[in-house]
Enzyme design. Structure first.
Site, short mmCIF file in Angstrom:
data_model
loop_
_atom_site.label_atom_id
_atom_site.label_comp_id
_atom_site.label_asym_id
_atom_site.label_seq_id
_atom_site.Cartn_x
_atom_site.Cartn_y
_atom_site.Cartn_z
N CYS A 72 0.81 -1.22 0.00
CA CYS A 72 0.00 0.00 0.00
C CYS A 72 0.85 1.28 0.00
O CYS A 72 0.35 2.33 -0.39
CB CYS A 72 -0.89 0.05 1.24
SG CYS A 72 -1.90 -1.38 1.54
N ILE A 73 2.07 1.20 0.48
CA ILE A 73 2.87 2.43 0.60
C ILE A 73 3.86 2.59 -0.55
O ILE A 73 4.70 3.50 -0.52
CB ILE A 73 3.60 2.52 1.97
CG1 ILE A 73 4.63 1.39 2.13
CG2 ILE A 73 2.59 2.52 3.11
CD1 ILE A 73 5.56 1.59 3.34
#
Ligand code: KQY
Length: 363
Positions: A355-356
């Site tokens: 997600c990052i």
């Protein structure tokens, strides 16, 4: 200067490559908001810096950092990581960054989705999100990439591709009333195919329990290579994820991909239930929108990993299960080095390593 194109990637011969394809760069964004990251985001910043450093050993990394955090980020990040001043509202580059598409003539363009903080005013996690919404275009401009704006409300974590025409997503997320309520499932599917140059969409029913993104697929499964996927798994019948993973398995087992293959499915057991501690919750500035109370279960999953040039970078989450997860990943990716990094501080913010990060495919 980047042009805003009014055609579609599919019509122009562009498609989203798989994450296993060679990458030119990985983008991340620096965490700082104190209503999502405890203790002024310092523990999260250390975790992000370790992820950036591990990626930078094999793929150049750019970190988007606010003006206020520039000196702090520069000091905490390895010298190998490029710091780029850019405003954001939080730090989920998978979701706010562009999805790059490439073509056979070695050209690269960016897809800029409509970002609404995972649900807008109906269900979103924060307001405003205007700085996040501009990140994809800014990154495209830095890469001198022309831009497609399909007008679809979604995030990069809501999709996975095998890079060979098959897209994976969840009904829970992309059919959620907070995303594209005026579009039918068939219209969303057509828009995804056009925007990503895909031929087949495999719809999984639900994401993992408690995932505040409305069930992102990148916390439920990953793609090892065309024809082979890694699915989160749960053997505990008392856990809501027991049914969720079995529903997903049933769909994947019945599916054929864009090439007409049935899928090889690997199972990767999720960590034992993890919850926010009182100490962790006490370090977060409370707001109404993000559930960060002590005792809240975290949507922990080992499939939330990044595949990047010769490496798989996965989250260490549970000392009892980390070694088994590493072994399963090594078996799924025998040609890659498997790197585990402490990720609880990232998980506390509502996501994980996939997600990052957002990869820029090589051309
Ligand atoms: O799953 C993702 N791609 C992002 C998670 C965002 C969490 C927001 N707090």
């Amino acid at each position: 200067m980047s042009r805003i194109l009014d055609t579609t990637p599919a019509a122009d011969g562009f498609a989203m490559p798989g994450e296993h394809a060679p990458q030119e760069e990985v983008w991340m964004a620096w965490p700082e908001r104190s209503d999502n990251w405890r203790l002024g985001a310092k523990p999260a910043q250390d975790a992000f810096a370790a992820v950036a450093g591990a990626i930078a050993e094999v793929t150049p990394v750019s970190m988007a950092v606010s003006a206020a955090q520039w000196d702090n980020a520069r000091a905490r990040l390895p010298a190998t990581v490029r710091v780029v001043e850019m405003s954001t509202d939080d730090a989920w580059m998978r979701d706010i960054g562009p999805t790059f598409v490439t073509d056979a003539k070695d050209r690269r363009r960016g897809v800029d989705w409509e970002f609404n903080a995972w649900g807008g005013l109906l269900d979103g996690l924060y307001f405003p999100w205007n700085r996040d919404a501009r990140v994809a275009s800014k990154i495209c401009v830095l890469h001198r990439a022309d831009i497609y704006r399909p007008g679809l409300v979604m995030e990069g974590g809501a999709i996975h591709t095998d890079g060979a025409g098959t897209l994976f997503t969840t009904e829970e997320c992309l059919l959620h009333p907070s995303r594209n309520p005026d579009l039918a499932k068939s219209e969303i599917e057509a828009a995804l195919k056009a925007a990503l140059g895909q031929q087949k969409v495999i719809w999984l029913p639900r994401g993992l329990d408690g995932d505040e993104t409305n069930g992102h697929v990148d916390n439920l499964m990953h793609v090892a290579r065309p024809g082979e996927v890694i699915l989160s798994w749960c053997d505990d019948p008392a856990d809501p994820n027991h049914a969720i993973c079995r529903e997903a398995l049933a769909v994947l087992e019945a599916a054929q991909d864009a090439a007409g293959r049935t899928l090889t499915i690997r199972k990767l057991h999720i960590p034992a239930p993890l919850h926010i501690t009182g100490e962790e919750a006490g370090g977060i500035d409370p707001t109404g929108d993000m559930a960060r109370a002590a005792g809240t279960r975290l949507a922990a999953s080992y499939v939330n990993f990044l595949v990047t040039n010769g490496r798989v970078i996965f989250p260490l989450l549970d000392p009892d299960r980390d070694a088994a997860a590493r072994a399963e990943l090594q078996s799924a990716f025998p040609e890659r080095e498997i790197v585990g990094l402490p990720a609880r501080e990232i998980l506390l913010g509502g996501g994980n390593i996939h997600c990052i990060t957002q990869q820029v495919p090589a051309i």
